[in-house]
Motif scaffolding. Structure first.
Motif, PDB file in Angstrom:
ATOM      1  N   THR A   5      13.570  -2.482 -13.440  1.00 44.95           N
ATOM      2  CA  THR A   5      13.385  -1.127 -13.003  1.00 44.95           C
ATOM      3  C   THR A   5      12.153  -1.195 -11.974  1.00 44.95           C
ATOM      4  OG1 THR A   5      12.044  -0.336 -14.656  1.00 44.95           O
ATOM      5  CG2 THR A   5      14.323  -0.056 -15.015  1.00 44.95           C
ATOM      6  N   MET A   6      11.946  -0.215 -11.145  1.00 46.80           N
ATOM      7  CA  MET A   6      10.985  -0.322 -10.245  1.00 46.80           C
ATOM      8  C   MET A   6       9.680   0.131 -10.888  1.00 46.80           C
ATOM      9  SD  MET A   6      10.156  -0.843  -7.133  1.00 46.80           S
ATOM     10  CE  MET A   6      11.607  -0.909  -6.495  1.00 46.80           C
ATOM     11  N   THR A  16       1.069  -0.139  -5.954  1.00 48.54           N
ATOM     12  CA  THR A  16       1.352   1.528  -5.797  1.00 48.54           C
ATOM     13  C   THR A  16       2.319   1.647  -4.829  1.00 48.54           C
ATOM     14  OG1 THR A  16      -1.208   1.694  -6.491  1.00 48.54           O
ATOM     15  CG2 THR A  16       0.085   3.345  -5.092  1.00 48.54           C
ATOM     16  N   MET A  17       3.249   2.512  -4.935  1.00 52.66           N
ATOM     17  CA  MET A  17       4.240   2.722  -3.949  1.00 52.66           C
ATOM     18  C   MET A  17       3.909   3.342  -3.007  1.00 52.66           C
ATOM     19  SD  MET A  17       8.073   4.130  -4.610  1.00 52.66           S
ATOM     20  CE  MET A  17       8.386   3.006  -5.993  1.00 52.66           C
ATOM     21  N   ILE A  18       3.785   3.051  -1.733  1.00 48.50           N
ATOM     22  CA  ILE A  18       3.330   3.829  -0.512  1.00 48.50           C
ATOM     23  C   ILE A  18       3.834   4.924  -0.144  1.00 48.50           C
ATOM     24  CG2 ILE A  18       2.507   3.620   1.796  1.00 48.50           C
ATOM     25  CD1 ILE A  18       1.492   0.906   1.262  1.00 48.50           C
ATOM     26  N   ALA A  67       9.246  -4.134  -0.065  1.00 51.80           N
ATOM     27  CA  ALA A  67       8.417  -5.120  -0.006  1.00 51.80           C
ATOM     28  C   ALA A  67       7.077  -4.736  -0.412  1.00 51.80           C
ATOM     29  CB  ALA A  67       8.381  -5.231   1.749  1.00 51.80           C
ATOM     30  N   VAL A  68       6.485  -6.106  -0.971  1.00 53.94           N
ATOM     31  CA  VAL A  68       5.240  -6.005  -1.843  1.00 53.94           C
ATOM     32  C   VAL A  68       4.260  -6.402  -0.758  1.00 53.94           C
ATOM     33  CG1 VAL A  68       3.805  -6.872  -3.651  1.00 53.94           C
ATOM     34  CG2 VAL A  68       6.377  -6.250  -3.902  1.00 53.94           C
ATOM     35  N   VAL A  69       3.059  -5.766  -0.291  1.00 55.99           N
ATOM     36  CA  VAL A  69       2.139  -6.132   0.751  1.00 55.99           C
ATOM     37  C   VAL A  69       0.738  -5.912   0.140  1.00 55.99           C
ATOM     38  CG1 VAL A  69       3.778  -5.034   2.286  1.00 55.99           C
ATOM     39  CG2 VAL A  69       1.901  -3.568   1.511  1.00 55.99           C
ATOM     40  N   SER A  70      -0.157  -6.606   0.779  1.00 57.22           N
ATOM     41  CA  SER A  70      -1.512  -6.342   0.465  1.00 57.22           C
ATOM     42  C   SER A  70      -2.178  -5.894   1.743  1.00 57.22           C
ATOM     43  CB  SER A  70      -2.212  -7.743   0.174  1.00 57.22           C
ATOM     44  OG  SER A  70      -2.116  -8.768   1.124  1.00 57.22           O
ATOM     45  N   ARG A  71      -1.454  -6.037   3.126  1.00 54.19           N
ATOM     46  CA  ARG A  71      -2.255  -5.213   3.999  1.00 54.19           C
ATOM     47  C   ARG A  71      -1.602  -4.048   4.450  1.00 54.19           C
ATOM     48  NH1 ARG A  71      -2.566 -10.855   7.767  1.00 54.19           N
ATOM     49  NH2 ARG A  71      -4.318 -11.485   6.512  1.00 54.19           N
ATOM     50  N   ILE A  85       7.837   0.451  -0.161  1.00 52.00           N
ATOM     51  CA  ILE A  85       6.572  -0.622   0.339  1.00 52.00           C
ATOM     52  C   ILE A  85       5.710  -0.358  -1.138  1.00 52.00           C
ATOM     53  CG2 ILE A  85       4.769  -1.134   1.859  1.00 52.00           C
ATOM     54  CD1 ILE A  85       7.555  -1.402   3.211  1.00 52.00           C
ATOM     55  N   ILE A  86       5.395  -1.701  -1.639  1.00 52.63           N
ATOM     56  CA  ILE A  86       4.471  -1.580  -2.722  1.00 52.63           C
ATOM     57  C   ILE A  86       3.102  -2.172  -2.409  1.00 52.63           C
ATOM     58  CG2 ILE A  86       4.127  -2.126  -4.872  1.00 52.63           C
ATOM     59  CD1 ILE A  86       7.106  -2.203  -5.309  1.00 52.63           C
ATOM     60  N   ALA A  87       2.304  -1.573  -2.285  1.00 51.52           N
ATOM     61  CA  ALA A  87       0.850  -2.073  -2.234  1.00 51.52           C
ATOM     62  C   ALA A  87       0.273  -2.747  -3.250  1.00 51.52           C
ATOM     63  CB  ALA A  87      -0.392  -0.957  -1.558  1.00 51.52           C
TER      64      ALA A  87
END
Length: 476
Positions: A5-6, A16-18, A67-71, A85-87
C-alpha cells in the motif's frame, strides 16, 4: 514484488507525499524510466553520470504509479499532474529501506553470497540446485551493490520459497550495510583474495569485510564458508550457537571437500568427500569449490546428493568467465570479465591444463584497485607467467612493462613477450600475433574492456568458424 500500500511505502521509505492523492498500491519498483511498467514506483536515483530526476515525467507517463525524489524542485506542475510524488532525504537510501521492509514480509529463505571471487558463478549454481525442487529466483547478472541488492529483494514474489542474493563491496562497511537489508537465512563466503585493496587496504581488511556478512545472519541459519583461506577463519564473528557452520574447500579439515578433481572435455569432474561425483560444464579447479558451496546450500534445503549433482551439471559458464570459444583454427578462453591475483592464477592454471596442439598464449591486462600493492602484485603475476611454460605473453595496459619484464626474467628465451599501452593499440596487432592451433587466454580487470580484442580475432580468423565450445559457453 508483493503489492504494498502507499501507506506502507511512505512509512518504509520515510517519505512525504508532496501531492496527496487517493491511495494506490505499488506492484513493483523501477530505476529506469525507459523500462518502467504500469503500477511500478519510480526511484529517481542520482549517480556519477546520471540523475533520475530528469526523467520523472517520462516515467509517470509510462504508467509509474508515482516517483520517489530527493530534489523537491523536480516536483514541477507537470510532474505532480502526472502522478504521485514522494519526497525523501536520499533516493538510494530510501530504496534500501523499502527493500528491507519488503524482505521482512517474505516467507522466502534468503541466501546471500559474497567473496572475492566466484560470487556470480556460485549464485548461479545455488539457484540451479534449489530450483530443482523449489520455487524461487536469484539476482540478475551482477546485481550486488547498493542498488542491485535492493532491486533483487524487491523482485521477490510472495510465493517464492527462496531468493539468492549476491553481495559485493569495494569499501569497508558495504557488505554489512547490504546484509542488514537482506538479513540472510544462509550466508555463503566463496573465498578471500587481494581485491579492492584501494578501499580494503590488505588481505586482512578483505577478510574482515567479507566476514561481516555473518553479523546479519538470522538465528538458526547456515554459514557456508571456504575454509581454504586462513584469513577468513581469523575474522569470523563469534557464533554463540546462533547459526550452523559448514566449511568447504580443498583443505583436509573441510566438512565438504573437493577430491579427485580432473579436467575433462570443456569442464571438470570431482568428488565430494571421495564419495559423490559431480560433473561441471565449466573450466577451472576453483569451480569445484564454488560447487561445494551449492552442495552445502542444497543439503540445507533437504536435497539429496544425486539431485544436487544433476542440477550442477546443467549450469553454464557466465559470460566472459573462463568462456571457451572456438574461432576458426584457434581456441580462446574469454575470461575478460574481471581480474585479481587469485583469479588470474586460476585462469593461467586452466590455460596450462587444457590440451593444446599449438602455442599457449596469455593476453593479460591490468589488475585494478590493488592500491599500494599494485606494483608488487603485477611483478608476481609476471613471475607466475614466466614459470607457467607459456610460449607467448601479450601484456596490455599501465603495468604491461612490469608484467613483461618479470615474466621474461623467469622464462628467458622460452617466452616471447609483446606489450601494448592500451587496448586500442593491441586491437591493431593482436590477430597478426596469433597462429592456427593457438590456445589463447584473454583476462583483465573490467575497466580495460579487454573483450574488445575478440572482434579483430574473429574478423581475422573468420566468424564462420566461431562457435561456443559445446556446453561451456553461456555475465562480474
Amino acid at each position: 514484488m508483493k503489492p504494498l500500500t502507499m501507506d506502507e511505502v511512505l512509512a518504509a521509505t520515510r517519505g512525504t507525499m508532496i501531492n496527496p492523492r487517493p491511495a494506490s498500491s505499488v506492484r513493483g519498483v523501477s530505476t529506469d524510466s525507459r523500462t518502467v511498467q504500469p503500477g511500478e514506483l519510480f526511484f529517481a536515483l542520482i549517480g556519477p553520470n546520471h540523475d533520475g530526476h530528469n526523467f520523472i515525467v517520462e516515467a509517470l507517463r509510462r504508467g509509474a504509479v508515482g516517483a520517489v525524489v530527493s530534489r523537491r524542485e523536480s516536483a514541477t506542475e507537470e510532474a505532480t499532474d502526472a502522478g504521485i510524488i514522494i519526497a525523501v532525504d536520499d533516493t538510494t537510501a530510501a530504496l534500501g529501506r523499502l527493500a528491507a521492509y519488503h524482505r521482512r514480509q517474505l516467507a522466502a529463505q534468503i541466501v546471500a553470497v559474497t567473496g572475492s571471487n566466484g560470487k556470480t558463478t556460485t549464485k548461479d549454481m545455488i539457484h540451479a540446485v534449489l530450483s530443482a525442487a523449489s520455487k524461487g529466483r536469484c539476482s540478475p547478472r551482477s546485481f550486488n551493490n547498493h542498488v542491485g541488492v535492493p532491486l533483487t529483494l524487491l523482485s521477490a514474489e510472495g510465493s517464492d520459497e527462496y531468493l539468492v542474493v549476491e553481495i559485493g563491496t569495494n569499501a569497508p562497511g558495504e557488505v554489512h550495510a547490504l546484509s542488514q537489508i537482506a538479513r540472510p537465512d544462509v550466508a555463503v563466503i566463496t573465498g578471500i583474495s587481494p581485491t579492492h585493496l584501494e578501499g580494503l587496504t590488505s588481505i586482512e581488511g578483505v577478510a574482515e569485510e567479507k566476514a561481516s556478512l555473518l553479523r546479519s545472519l538470522r538465528r538458526g541459519g547456515l554459514a557456508a564458508l571456504n575454509v581454504d583461506h586462513p584469513a577468513l577463519v581469523r575474522h569470523l564473528p563469534d557464533n554463540e550457537d546462533h547459526w550452523r557452520q559448514v566449511g568447504f574447500g580443498f583443505a583436509e579439515g573441510a566438512d565438504l571437500r573437493a577430491t579427485d578433481v580432473r579436467t575433462v572435455t570443456d569442464g571438470i569432474s570431482f568428488r565430494v568427500n571421495d564419495k559423490f561425483e559431480v560433473r561441471l560444464n565449466m573450466l577451472g579447479r576453483h569451480n569445484a569449490v564454488n560447487a561445494l558451496a551449492a552442495v552445502a546450500v542444497g543439503r540445507r534445503f533437504g536435497l539429496e546428493h544425486e539431485q544436487i549433482a544433476q542440477a550442477l551439471a546443467t549450469v553454464s559458464t557466465p559470460s566472459m568467465r573462463l568462456q571457451l570459444e572456438r574461432i576458426g583454427p584457434i581456441t580462446v578462453i574469454n575470461d575478460a570479465y574481471n581480474a585479481n591475483p587469485e583469479s588470474v592464477s586460476s585462469a593461467l592454471e586452466v590455460l596450462t591444463e587444457l590440451p593444446a596442439t599449438g602455442r599457449r598464449v596469455a593476453v593479460l591486462g591490468d589488475m585494478r584497485e590493488l592500491g599500494e600493492q599494485s606494483q608488487a602484485l603485477h611483478v608476481e603475476l609476471g613471475r607466475r607467467v614466466g614459470r607457467s611454460g607459456l610460449q607467448l605473453l601479450i601484456a596490455v595496459g599501465e603495468y604491461a612493462e612490469v608484467v613483461s619484464r618479470a615474466a621474461a626474467r623467469d622464462a628467458g628465451d622460452r617466452l616471447e613477450v609483446r606489450r601494448f599501452a592500451d587496448v586500442g593499440d593491441a586491437m591493431d596487432r593482436i590477430a597478426g600475433m596469433l597462429a592456427p592451433a593457438d590456445l589463447v587466454l584473454v583476462k583483465a580487470s573490467r575497466a580495460l574492456e579487454l573483450e574488445r580484442l575478440m572482434e579483430p580475432i574473429r574478423r581475422h580468423f573468420g566468424t564462420a568458424g566461431h562457435e561456443p565450445a559445446a556446453e561451456a559457453a553461456t555475465q562480474p
